[in-house]
Design a protein around this motif. Sequence first.
Motif, PDB file in Angstrom:
ATOM      1  N   GLU A 233      48.125  46.840  29.544  1.00  0.00           N
ATOM      2  CA  GLU A 233      47.214  47.684  29.099  1.00  0.00           C
ATOM      3  C   GLU A 233      46.095  48.144  29.897  1.00  0.00           C
ATOM      4  O   GLU A 233      45.783  49.210  29.948  1.00  0.00           O
ATOM      5  CB  GLU A 233      46.652  47.054  27.792  1.00  0.00           C
ATOM      6  CG  GLU A 233      45.733  47.911  27.151  1.00  0.00           C
ATOM      7  CD  GLU A 233      46.096  49.116  26.580  1.00  0.00           C
ATOM      8  OE1 GLU A 233      45.971  50.086  26.061  1.00  0.00           O
ATOM      9  OE2 GLU A 233      47.604  48.880  26.089  1.00  0.00           O
ATOM     10  N   LEU A 234      45.749  47.172  30.825  1.00  0.00           N
ATOM     11  CA  LEU A 234      44.835  47.800  31.741  1.00  0.00           C
ATOM     12  C   LEU A 234      45.381  48.571  32.831  1.00  0.00           C
ATOM     13  O   LEU A 234      44.720  49.422  33.312  1.00  0.00           O
ATOM     14  CB  LEU A 234      44.161  46.459  32.583  1.00  0.00           C
ATOM     15  CG  LEU A 234      43.549  45.593  31.820  1.00  0.00           C
ATOM     16  CD1 LEU A 234      42.750  44.232  32.543  1.00  0.00           C
ATOM     17  CD2 LEU A 234      42.259  45.975  31.367  1.00  0.00           C
TER      18      LEU A 234
ATOM     19  N   TYR B 227      37.193  45.424  25.195  1.00  0.00           N
ATOM     20  CA  TYR B 227      37.684  44.408  25.929  1.00  0.00           C
ATOM     21  C   TYR B 227      39.317  44.259  25.703  1.00  0.00           C
ATOM     22  O   TYR B 227      39.731  44.053  24.474  1.00  0.00           O
ATOM     23  CB  TYR B 227      37.194  43.036  25.961  1.00  0.00           C
ATOM     24  CG  TYR B 227      37.651  41.888  26.699  1.00  0.00           C
ATOM     25  CD1 TYR B 227      37.346  42.280  28.285  1.00  0.00           C
ATOM     26  CD2 TYR B 227      38.494  40.957  26.230  1.00  0.00           C
ATOM     27  CE1 TYR B 227      38.146  40.806  29.020  1.00  0.00           C
ATOM     28  CE2 TYR B 227      39.123  40.116  27.105  1.00  0.00           C
ATOM     29  CZ  TYR B 227      38.644  40.143  28.482  1.00  0.00           C
ATOM     30  OH  TYR B 227      39.257  39.265  29.174  1.00  0.00           O
ATOM     31  N   GLN B 228      40.157  44.291  26.954  1.00  0.00           N
ATOM     32  CA  GLN B 228      41.379  44.137  26.923  1.00  0.00           C
ATOM     33  C   GLN B 228      41.723  42.852  28.123  1.00  0.00           C
ATOM     34  O   GLN B 228      41.247  42.994  29.008  1.00  0.00           O
ATOM     35  CB  GLN B 228      42.309  45.288  27.179  1.00  0.00           C
ATOM     36  CG  GLN B 228      41.974  46.431  26.297  1.00  0.00           C
ATOM     37  CD  GLN B 228      42.871  46.099  25.052  1.00  0.00           C
ATOM     38  OE1 GLN B 228      43.772  45.266  24.816  1.00  0.00           O
ATOM     39  NE2 GLN B 228      42.620  46.753  23.742  1.00  0.00           N
ATOM     40  N   TRP B 229      42.616  42.104  27.403  1.00  0.00           N
ATOM     41  CA  TRP B 229      43.065  41.136  28.379  1.00  0.00           C
ATOM     42  C   TRP B 229      44.499  41.289  28.779  1.00  0.00           C
ATOM     43  O   TRP B 229      45.028  40.414  29.855  1.00  0.00           O
ATOM     44  CB  TRP B 229      42.916  39.649  27.590  1.00  0.00           C
ATOM     45  CG  TRP B 229      44.041  39.648  26.355  1.00  0.00           C
ATOM     46  CD1 TRP B 229      43.534  39.875  25.256  1.00  0.00           C
ATOM     47  CD2 TRP B 229      45.353  39.369  26.293  1.00  0.00           C
ATOM     48  NE1 TRP B 229      44.514  39.647  24.339  1.00  0.00           N
ATOM     49  CE2 TRP B 229      45.834  39.408  25.004  1.00  0.00           C
ATOM     50  CE3 TRP B 229      45.951  38.622  27.373  1.00  0.00           C
ATOM     51  CZ2 TRP B 229      47.098  39.040  24.505  1.00  0.00           C
ATOM     52  CZ3 TRP B 229      47.672  38.701  26.927  1.00  0.00           C
ATOM     53  CH2 TRP B 229      47.981  38.609  25.526  1.00  0.00           C
ATOM     54  N   ASN B 230      45.277  42.256  28.019  1.00  0.00           N
ATOM     55  CA  ASN B 230      46.462  42.424  28.614  1.00  0.00           C
ATOM     56  C   ASN B 230      46.701  42.967  30.145  1.00  0.00           C
ATOM     57  O   ASN B 230      46.022  44.400  30.118  1.00  0.00           O
ATOM     58  CB  ASN B 230      47.313  43.045  27.443  1.00  0.00           C
ATOM     59  CG  ASN B 230      48.961  43.052  28.020  1.00  0.00           C
ATOM     60  OD1 ASN B 230      49.382  43.910  28.738  1.00  0.00           O
ATOM     61  ND2 ASN B 230      49.650  42.493  27.005  1.00  0.00           N
ATOM     62  N   GLU B 231      47.410  42.567  30.811  1.00  0.00           N
ATOM     63  CA  GLU B 231      47.315  43.210  32.362  1.00  0.00           C
ATOM     64  C   GLU B 231      48.103  44.674  32.434  1.00  0.00           C
ATOM     65  O   GLU B 231      47.488  45.774  32.896  1.00  0.00           O
ATOM     66  CB  GLU B 231      48.197  42.505  33.227  1.00  0.00           C
ATOM     67  CG  GLU B 231      48.521  42.959  34.610  1.00  0.00           C
ATOM     68  CD  GLU B 231      49.361  42.018  35.336  1.00  0.00           C
ATOM     69  OE1 GLU B 231      49.463  42.494  36.627  1.00  0.00           O
ATOM     70  OE2 GLU B 231      49.656  41.098  35.014  1.00  0.00           O
TER      71      GLU B 231
END
Length: 683
Positions: free
Chosen positions: A602-603, A596-600
Amino acid sequence: MVTLGHLAASFSNTSYYPNLSSSFRLDGSLSCWKMIPHPSLRSRASGAGFHKDVSVTAAFTFLLILTSLPSPATEKHPHSLMLPPPRFTVEMIKAVVLDPKNGFDVDRTLAPQDVLKLTEICLQRLTERCSPFLDTVKMQVYFELNYTTRREFLAEIHDMMESKLNRLSREITNSRVKTRDQVETLYQKITHYMLSRSGMGSPRDSDVLNQTTAALQSVFPQTELGSFMALLKIDKEQQLKDLSMLVTGIRLFNRASMTKDKVEPSVQDLVPEALMEVLPASPKGLEQELGDCERLVWRYTSALETLTEPGTTAPAERGVSVDLLRQALYNVRQHQALLNILMADVRESVQRVKLLKSELMARLMMLKDTVKSKRAVPAPQVFPMFRSVSRHWSSLQDEAELLHIFRNLALRLHPFLSSQAQIFSEKTLDGLLQGSEIKSDAERKHLCEEVPIDQAEVRGLNTEWLVPDHSSHPEPQSLQYNGFCGHTLVCRDGLLLPGNPRLGLLKYKEKLYAFSSRDSALQFASAPEHYILEVAERAKRSPELIQLLCLHRQFSCIAPYAELQSGEHLMPPITQSSSGTQTVTHPVESHIDKTYQWNEWELRRKALKLADLRTRQTHSTQTNSSHLKRDSCTQTYLHKDAAGQTKQDGASNVPRPLVYLSGLRGQRDGPVVRVDLTKALDE
């Protein structure tokens, strides 16, 4: 429409007057009564008409009673030099309204003549002299206004301590020192603050003052006053409290280390002096007072039991008022119940003192092992121990104050026993007993331990008989009617006999009842609703029983008068239960996605990587329907700014001609020599 039923219901609520309070002293006494009227009461109470608002009606009646007291009060009431307390007057109004002898019709609208009648009866009851009933109600109101929970008592003690130190603390935190003398004065004030908060001696004792100063200098030298003055006020106050705990812990450690011949310190030398004074006196004094009260209760019970025995001589022929004897019994029974409450608190305090003493000694021994003969010990290692010792010392001081309060509360109850003692002297009671055997409550319970009652013998709807030794039904902690037998109260003209839980308990509508004998239990179980209603009617004629038997719920509201005849005036039982939930402060999910990634950004990077546009190609088709309707777009490069240089500046530097002529002066026809001094180009 306001009726007396609503008025009585309003008075039955203990929180009806939220602004009526009494000033409380830590010695258990009432300094004065304070009445804070409702904001709207000032304007409404002055009107001549009768108001329809229940609260205004109650307040109007209350003020009318207060203003109608005879004057001067010292002529007819030598023991009452001020107006009765508001709560006491409210209880009196409730007693008058509930008593069926007064004939108040709660169905009829409350008229002005009803208010005047209520006022007249209340005044008559309030001005009675030598009335055990009046003393009992006074005792109940006094105890309710002065007694509270242990936590609130401790909060009051701490508030009193803070108020005493508030002035000195304000002088320390607000001071602005500039000279050396002012620094010395400020340091002396801090020393007095430490000594006053700890309670370890008087500031007038030079030895105590020197010990406190030495302990303070070891953790807070005078050179640190500059950094102390730079703090905010709230930080200064917190540092003063922390320094006080450290200084107290150091002084206690020094006191424990000053023993001779390497003998371990005695606990008696390390507890507050106030505790040593009050600890032996409070339990013994209360036990003796409770014993005297119980013996008086047994005498009144035996006398009333003799007079109400079937087949005995009429009490009137013997010149005895059963009503007064009953009121006297209720008076001493109430005194016994209040003393039992105080005695339970005193025993709890004594147990806590023993526990605190042992913990204090253990902390001091641990501190002594840590320090030993070292010259210096790290502050993070020893300071928490000093604070812990100080907290135990403060807890012992709190227990001393609590014991003092409980003892004074018990002493303040003595004036409420004067009426029954004046009416029924020792000689009068001996004449009423006529040599009858005086049985204690324990002896009565022992005599009534008969064959246990079987469930089959109890015949009643919604009833269940609980055997004491039954594994699924342990003995309860609280019983209806405060443990007294309701059947005896009804059938023996108000006689109060304690129930015996060993005989068994009757469970009816989720409530438990105890009885004084086997026959009383069986008769009550055959018609429990009838006896419950009769107990309520008895409490109406003797309102002091409402608090003595804990009948507040049954009288929390009053139904119309038409329902009184059918016996349906009691409030249905209220089932209460305690429940609680607890949630995790920081819950941990059972499934954790490690990708899971929360950084925009990175997405976005992952999205571009998944699209892979470098290997993709766009296709399009044309149909007849979309012919000439397609959108086309072109992309051109934006204009580009360009610059060029076409001119070039050049420069050259040639030698300057320089010629020198000699022979121009001195001779007219002399030869002139020309010398060329111009430099060559290659130089």
